[in-house]
Design a protein around this motif. Structure first.
Motif, short mmCIF file in Angstrom:
data_model
loop_
_atom_site.label_atom_id
_atom_site.label_comp_id
_atom_site.label_asym_id
_atom_site.label_seq_id
_atom_site.Cartn_x
_atom_site.Cartn_y
_atom_site.Cartn_z
N ARG A 170 -3.33 -52.55 -29.11
CA ARG A 170 -4.31 -52.90 -28.08
C ARG A 170 -4.92 -51.67 -27.43
N VAL A 171 -4.13 -50.63 -27.27
CA VAL A 171 -4.71 -49.42 -26.68
C VAL A 171 -5.23 -48.48 -27.76
N ASN A 172 -5.11 -48.93 -29.00
CA ASN A 172 -5.61 -48.15 -30.13
C ASN A 172 -5.01 -46.74 -30.13
N CYS A 173 -3.70 -46.66 -29.98
CA CYS A 173 -3.03 -45.38 -29.86
C CYS A 173 -1.95 -45.28 -30.94
N SER A 174 -2.14 -44.40 -31.90
CA SER A 174 -1.16 -44.25 -32.97
C SER A 174 -0.02 -43.37 -32.50
N SER A 175 1.07 -43.34 -33.26
CA SER A 175 2.20 -42.50 -32.88
C SER A 175 1.83 -41.02 -32.97
N GLN A 176 0.85 -40.71 -33.86
CA GLN A 176 0.38 -39.32 -33.95
C GLN A 176 -0.30 -38.90 -32.65
N VAL A 177 -1.17 -39.78 -32.17
CA VAL A 177 -1.87 -39.49 -30.91
C VAL A 177 -0.87 -39.31 -29.78
N LEU A 178 0.13 -40.18 -29.78
CA LEU A 178 1.15 -40.12 -28.73
C LEU A 178 1.91 -38.79 -28.80
N GLU A 179 2.16 -38.34 -30.01
CA GLU A 179 2.86 -37.07 -30.22
C GLU A 179 2.01 -35.89 -29.71
N MET A 180 0.70 -35.96 -29.98
CA MET A 180 -0.21 -34.92 -29.50
C MET A 180 -0.26 -34.91 -27.98
N LEU A 181 -0.30 -36.12 -27.43
CA LEU A 181 -0.32 -36.26 -25.96
C LEU A 181 0.95 -35.65 -25.35
N LYS A 182 2.06 -35.93 -26.01
CA LYS A 182 3.34 -35.42 -25.54
C LYS A 182 3.35 -33.89 -25.52
N THR A 183 2.85 -33.29 -26.60
CA THR A 183 2.79 -31.82 -26.69
C THR A 183 1.93 -31.24 -25.57
N ASP A 184 0.78 -31.90 -25.35
CA ASP A 184 -0.12 -31.42 -24.29
C ASP A 184 0.50 -31.55 -22.91
N ILE A 185 1.17 -32.66 -22.68
CA ILE A 185 1.80 -32.87 -21.37
C ILE A 185 2.86 -31.80 -21.12
N ILE A 186 3.66 -31.51 -22.14
CA ILE A 186 4.69 -30.47 -22.02
C ILE A 186 4.03 -29.14 -21.67
N LYS A 187 2.92 -28.86 -22.36
CA LYS A 187 2.21 -27.59 -22.13
C LYS A 187 1.76 -27.46 -20.67
N VAL A 188 1.14 -28.53 -20.18
CA VAL A 188 0.60 -28.49 -18.81
C VAL A 188 1.73 -28.41 -17.78
N ILE A 189 2.71 -29.26 -17.92
CA ILE A 189 3.78 -29.30 -16.92
C ILE A 189 4.60 -28.01 -16.92
N SER A 190 4.74 -27.43 -18.11
CA SER A 190 5.52 -26.19 -18.22
C SER A 190 4.90 -25.04 -17.42
N ASN A 191 3.60 -25.16 -17.11
CA ASN A 191 2.98 -24.15 -16.25
C ASN A 191 3.56 -24.17 -14.84
N TYR A 192 4.08 -25.33 -14.45
CA TYR A 192 4.53 -25.49 -13.08
C TYR A 192 6.05 -25.60 -12.94
#
Lengths: 94, 265
Positions: free
Chosen positions: A31-53
């Motif tokens: 329904r949200v049209n979100c594959s597990s690949q996209v979710l994995e990319m999102l996860k990597t990006d979130i880690i990157k951003v949060i790790s700054n703080y």
């Protein structure tokens, strides 16, 4: 639950409920049209951003798309759920 | 007041054509004027399910392309007055018709004075689907209680709503009551909760459907058929009457049968 069900194997859940639970999960993603690949990319990006703080526990990090009751109508809406354990805050320099 | 209803599902083989035929016949039995439109161009089937395959002269594509008048292509049913079939073309493909042409066709059928125009939609979400829903006022989604069919139904519901066909209604087909009772099949609540749409009817899995289809006589007119009864109930609900859902209790199984079952595990 009748008399005979007592004798049957009990350790595995009936396949009907397995089907229901698998479907619920797959549809949340459809329904949200979100594959597990996209979710994995999102996860990597979130880690990157949060790790700054802050320093976070990447092993224990849990990101998934689930559903929650909508406040407006009676249906459900997808939500991005993230559980990110913090190890320590980074010192901010400004 | 006439209404265009599209019968759709996403997945193939769940009973769209059978449902279209039965609802069409069921409405005609009650004196409604009904046009059944087979929108599955290239894979014509509604004609054989209706037992009208020998009467086809012109088809939907002929009408759209102006090779004949609409009235010439409409085949009158042999059993019920007021029931007509507009067959699909068999030797053409989905691209032979556009959504605009289908809209126009539905308008023309309304002008012919039909109370209901039932469109049998092809499987899939491509051109054929877009054509079939183009002129529809409302949609019924057919599914079976299987993961593949329900998943496709969910996708179709999303696409229907994206195309302005809001509040589609669900027909749950081929429910195996014995399997549901053993917990080995999703039940009605499971499916309606997952799809979050209103249910119009539940049709039990029934061998009378196979027999009826073999003969080209929709089961809705067979008073002995449980599936036929389910379709008659759906017809009543379409006409705005409140009909309780039929009891889906299985016949009580004998002690001996249960013993046999027990030793199979």
């Amino acid at each position: 639950m009748d008399f005979f069900s007592f004798f049957k194997k009990k350790n595995t859940p009936a396949s009907g409920s397995v089907a229901r639970d698998r479907l619920k999960l797959v549809l949340v993603h459809d329904r949200v049209n979100c594959s597990s690949q996209v979710l994995e990319m999102l996860k990597t990006d979130i880690i990157k951003v949060i790790s700054n703080y802050m320093e976070i526990d990447e092993e224990e990090l849990d990101i998934q798309i689930t559903q929650t009751q909508s406040e407006e109508n009676n249906g459900t809406v997808p939500v991005l759920y993230a559980n990110i354990p913090i190890k320590s805050m980074r010192k901010m320099q400004d | 007041m006439s209404e265009v209803i599209v019968i759709t599902s996403g997945k193939g083989g769940v009973g769209k054509t059978t449902t279209s035929a039965n609802l069409g016949c069921g409405l005609a039995v009650l004196g409604k004027r009904v046009a059944l439109v087979d929108a599955d161009i290239g894979l014509r089937n509604l004609d054989v399910v209706m037992g009208l395959e020998n009467r086809i002269v012109y088809d939907l594509v002929d009408v759209v392309e102006g090779n004949c008048r609409l009235k010439q292509a409409l085949i009158k049913d042999k059993r019920y007055d007021g029931l007509f079939l507009l067959p699909a073309a068999q030797t053409r493909d989905k691209d032979a018709v556009s959504p605009e042409q289908m809209q126009k066709l539905c308008e023309n059928l309304k002008e012919e004075g039909f109370d209901f125009i039932i469109i049998d939609c092809p499987a899939g979400i491509e051109q054929g689907f877009k054509n079939a829903i183009a002129g529809a006022d409302r949609a019924f989604v057919v599914t079976t209680p299987e993961v593949s069919a329900v998943r496709d139904a969910d996708r179709i519901i999303g696409l229907l709503e994206a195309n302005g066909l809001n509040n589609p209604m669900l027909i749950l087909n081929r429910l195996r009551i014995d399997l549901v009772q053993r917990g080995e099949m999703m039940n009605i609540e499971d499916v309606t909760e997952i799809l979050a749409i209103d249910i119009l009817g539940v049709v039990p899995d029934d061998e009378t459907i196979v027999i009826a289809t073999n003969k080209g006589e929709p089961a809705v007119s067979n008073l002995e058929s449980r599936a036929g009864q389910a379709y008659r109930n759906i017809v009543q609900r379409i006409l705005g009457q409140e009909v309780p859902f039929m009891s889906l209790e299985e016949e009580p199984v004998s002690f001996f049968e249960k013993l046999k079952e027990l030793f199979r595990h």
